[in-house]
Design a protein around this motif. Structure first.
Motif, PDB file in Angstrom:
ATOM      1  N   MET A 126      33.413 -24.532  20.117  1.00 38.38           N
ATOM      2  CA  MET A 126      32.999 -23.948  18.829  1.00 38.38           C
ATOM      3  C   MET A 126      32.770 -25.047  17.799  1.00 38.38           C
ATOM      4  N   LYS A 127      33.628 -26.069  17.819  1.00 38.61           N
ATOM      5  CA  LYS A 127      33.461 -27.173  16.869  1.00 38.61           C
ATOM      6  C   LYS A 127      32.107 -27.855  17.065  1.00 38.61           C
ATOM      7  N   GLN A 128      31.745 -28.103  18.347  1.00 38.29           N
ATOM      8  CA  GLN A 128      30.477 -28.781  18.590  1.00 38.29           C
ATOM      9  C   GLN A 128      29.294 -27.890  18.227  1.00 38.29           C
ATOM     10  N   ARG A 129      29.434 -26.580  18.482  1.00 39.46           N
ATOM     11  CA  ARG A 129      28.384 -25.646  18.099  1.00 39.46           C
ATOM     12  C   ARG A 129      28.164 -25.695  16.583  1.00 39.46           C
ATOM     13  N   ALA A 130      29.272 -25.675  15.845  1.00 41.82           N
ATOM     14  CA  ALA A 130      29.182 -25.714  14.379  1.00 41.82           C
ATOM     15  C   ALA A 130      28.562 -27.039  13.936  1.00 41.82           C
ATOM     16  N   ALA A 131      28.955 -28.148  14.599  1.00 44.36           N
ATOM     17  CA  ALA A 131      28.410 -29.456  14.219  1.00 44.36           C
ATOM     18  C   ALA A 131      26.900 -29.494  14.469  1.00 44.36           C
ATOM     19  N   ILE A 132      26.464 -28.851  15.571  1.00 47.18           N
ATOM     20  CA  ILE A 132      25.029 -28.860  15.887  1.00 47.18           C
ATOM     21  C   ILE A 132      24.235 -28.094  14.829  1.00 47.18           C
ATOM     22  N   ILE A 133      24.726 -26.910  14.457  1.00 46.38           N
ATOM     23  CA  ILE A 133      23.929 -26.162  13.465  1.00 46.38           C
ATOM     24  C   ILE A 133      24.072 -26.774  12.069  1.00 46.38           C
ATOM     25  N   ARG A 134      25.183 -27.467  11.811  1.00 47.59           N
ATOM     26  CA  ARG A 134      25.307 -28.169  10.529  1.00 47.59           C
ATOM     27  C   ARG A 134      24.169 -29.165  10.377  1.00 47.59           C
ATOM     28  N   SER A 135      23.791 -29.777  11.502  1.00 51.21           N
ATOM     29  CA  SER A 135      22.684 -30.712  11.477  1.00 51.21           C
ATOM     30  C   SER A 135      21.338 -29.972  11.440  1.00 51.21           C
ATOM     31  N   LEU A 136      21.237 -28.894  12.223  1.00 56.47           N
ATOM     32  CA  LEU A 136      19.944 -28.215  12.366  1.00 56.47           C
ATOM     33  C   LEU A 136      19.491 -27.490  11.098  1.00 56.47           C
ATOM     34  N   VAL A 137      20.412 -27.038  10.261  1.00 52.40           N
ATOM     35  CA  VAL A 137      19.981 -26.355   9.030  1.00 52.40           C
ATOM     36  C   VAL A 137      19.147 -27.281   8.150  1.00 52.40           C
ATOM     37  N   ASN A 138      19.311 -28.585   8.336  1.00 52.29           N
ATOM     38  CA  ASN A 138      18.505 -29.563   7.596  1.00 52.29           C
ATOM     39  C   ASN A 138      17.088 -29.715   8.161  1.00 52.29           C
ATOM     40  N   HIS A 139      16.811 -29.023   9.259  1.00 52.37           N
ATOM     41  CA  HIS A 139      15.537 -29.168   9.975  1.00 52.37           C
ATOM     42  C   HIS A 139      15.189 -30.615  10.262  1.00 52.37           C
ATOM     43  N   PRO A 140      16.050 -31.356  10.940  1.00 47.89           N
ATOM     44  CA  PRO A 140      15.706 -32.754  11.235  1.00 47.89           C
ATOM     45  C   PRO A 140      14.618 -32.812  12.307  1.00 47.89           C
ATOM     46  N   PRO A 141      13.574 -33.576  12.067  1.00 51.51           N
ATOM     47  CA  PRO A 141      12.531 -33.706  13.093  1.00 51.51           C
ATOM     48  C   PRO A 141      13.076 -34.363  14.358  1.00 51.51           C
ATOM     49  N   ILE A 142      14.102 -35.229  14.186  1.00 51.59           N
ATOM     50  CA  ILE A 142      14.722 -35.903  15.333  1.00 51.59           C
ATOM     51  C   ILE A 142      16.191 -35.504  15.378  1.00 51.59           C
ATOM     52  N   LEU A 143      16.670 -35.135  16.571  1.00 54.09           N
ATOM     53  CA  LEU A 143      18.090 -34.841  16.724  1.00 54.09           C
ATOM     54  C   LEU A 143      18.671 -35.772  17.794  1.00 54.09           C
ATOM     55  N   LEU A 144      19.669 -36.556  17.380  1.00 54.20           N
ATOM     56  CA  LEU A 144      20.270 -37.527  18.295  1.00 54.20           C
ATOM     57  C   LEU A 144      21.639 -37.017  18.693  1.00 54.20           C
TER      58      LEU A 144
END
Lengths: 250, 247
Positions: free
Chosen positions: A139-157
């Motif tokens: 769940m922590k990693q899921r939350a961390a992933i969407i925390r990044s994705l809400v910013n709409h980053p063109p690149i996800l590392l």
């Protein structure tokens, strides 16, 4: 062209000994690709990812993100860490909204709606008022992933984001990630030491060389999505990749 | 079981009061000029209450403690964040801090009187000296312990230096800052009483000193007990705050 790595080198000094982690690495990654970096720990794949993110400086060479020189970290390049990186003093919702609040582009209500939408996509709606220490590793990693994705980053590392999660959860997270990736059209660079994971996720697998800090080969993964986890074809392909990695065993 | 847990801490103090009573007021084994009995103390307490003196001195001490802590926090927390963040500034100041820190705050009293005269401000100055270093050192430590991954995560979410300091470093150092305040307050309380004995004309320290000069041992004990109670209260408040902050 999304990411262009040009002649990047990096050497660490540890106990007065030089360790070359990256040696003149060249790499081109196209827009919207899902690329996995495969190799055991210590082969320089994490360092390469961190240099692309701008979290570390290369000794030599440059990284270009869609034509622009990378000089430091940016929200254009989201990063998911191997370690849990949620802010422990914020609940899940506030963690997810962290980037939205910083960038101050939209109203509070819009931010909230965006965050809720993403929380729902990964099944965390019920836990939005929970604090990170109350969540499981997955769940922590899921939350961390969407925390990044809400910013709409063109690149996800992503740096071995699922390595601390048990297998059943890891499969769920991988499926989740593929679904999200199809919706957002980001380019994903994903570091792993798990061959199955690389084959299940990637369009292309970058295999790191034993000769320190070089890329041995880039292999295209020829399977359509949604992929099987254990078909005969996949097992064959797996053997092929394992063969390429066999040199590491020596 | 539950009653036992709650009663247990009270048993020893109650027993000691009974022994105290037997030794003094009940059988006069120890003469009153060496140790006042509980009855003597309670009557002193009553007189002090009735005259309003006890409230005046207690409030005066509390005000000084609060002012001292607030000024120390205002100085030490931002300074600690800056010093913890910048390695250069930390190195530049670390020697001075480690030299000044172990100097007993009370030894500043002569300067306090020279600079601020007798009264509120000189006591506040001594209290400030007493707690500023513990808050500062704990804050620096807390800032240095900030998880690097959290800083990098914030950077990749678009945070710039200022955001990182306010939104990551400060909250992550907060538990340490509260610990520093907790230590600071207990030092402050000790300093207050000492400072009041020399550089003040009000407060519990002043009350204790004048009572001993006027040979009123009951009043001395009342002052000591009140200081103890204030200490417990502060400790309780900070423990509650820590429960909320430590995630």
């Amino acid at each position: 062209m999304a990411i262009d790595v040009k002649k990047v080198s990096k050497t660490y000094i540890r106990k007065e000994e030089n360790f070359t982690v990256l040696n003149n690495v060249d790499l081109h990654i196209e827009d919207g690709e899902f690329v996995c970096f495969l190799g055991p720990s210590g082969c320089g794949k994490t360092t390469l990812l961190r240099i692309i993110a701008g979290l570390e400086k290369a000794d030599d060479g440059e990284v270009y993100d869609r034509g622009e020189l990378v000089t430091g970290p940016s929200k254009e390049r989201g990063f998911i860490f191997q370690q849990y990186s949620l802010f422990p003093w914020l609940n899940v919702l506030d963690n997810v909204m962290f980037g939205l609040k910083l960038n101050n582009k939209s109203s509070k209500a819009e931010n909230l709606a965006t965050a809720e939408e993403y929380l729902k996509k990964v099944g965390l709606s019920e836990f939005k008022y929970n604090y990170p220490h109350e969540l499981s590793g997955g769940m922590k990693q899921r939350a961390a992933i969407i925390r990044s994705l809400v910013n709409h980053p063109p690149i996800l590392l992503m740096d071995e984001p699922f390595s601390a999660v048990d297998m059943l959860n890891r499969h769920n997270l991988q499926d989740n990630l593929i679904t999200l990736w199809k919706k957002i059209n980001s380019t994903i660079l994903f570091v792993t030491h798990d061959i199955d994971e690389a084959i299940y996720l990637a369009d292309k697998i970058v295999i790191m060389d034993k000769n320190p800090g070089r890329i041995q080969e880039i292999v295209e993964v020829p399977f359509e999505r949604p992929r099987q986890r254990e078909s005969e074809e996949i097992l064959k392909f797996q053997d092929k990749i394992e063969g390429k990695l066999a040199q590491w065993e020596l | 079981m539950d009653i036992n847990k709650k009663l247990l801490p009270i048993i020893l103090p109650a027993f000691l009061i009974i022994v105290w009573y037997i030794l003094t007021d009940a059988f006069y084994i120890i003469p009153a000029y060496i140790l006042p009995g509980p009855i003597n103390v309670f009557s002193a307490c009553w007189t002090l209450f009735a005259s309003g003196k006890i409230m005046m001195h207690t409030t005066s001490t509390l005000i000084k403690v609060f002012l001292g802590i607030i000024i120390a926090s205002v100085v030490a927390i931002p300074l600690g964040i800056i010093l913890g963040w910048s390695e250069t500034l930390d190195r530049l100041t670390s020697l001075i801090i480690s030299i000044l820190r172990p100097i007993p705050p009370i030894s500043w009293i002569p300067f306090a009187i020279l600079w601020f005269g007798i009264g509120l401000s000189s006591s506040v100055f001594v209290i400030f000296i007493g707690c500023v270093f513990s808050v500062l050192v704990y804050t620096i430590d807390g800032v240095k312990r900030t998880d690097k991954v959290l800083i990098e995560a914030a950077q990749t979410l678009g945070a710039k230096n200022w955001d990182i300091l306010i939104k990551i470093v400060l909250p992550s150092a907060l538990p340490y800052i509260v610990s520093g305040l907790k230590v600071g307050v207990s030092i402050a309380l000790m300093c207050t009483v000492s400072a009041e004995m020399i550089a003040s004309s009000k407060g519990l320290g002043y009350m204790i000193l004048t009572a001993s000069q006027l040979f009123q041992p009951g009043t001395v004990v009342v002052g000591m007990v009140i200081i103890g109670i204030i200490g417990i209260l502060f400790d309780y408040i900070f423990r509650k705050a820590q429960d909320k902050i430590f995630w």
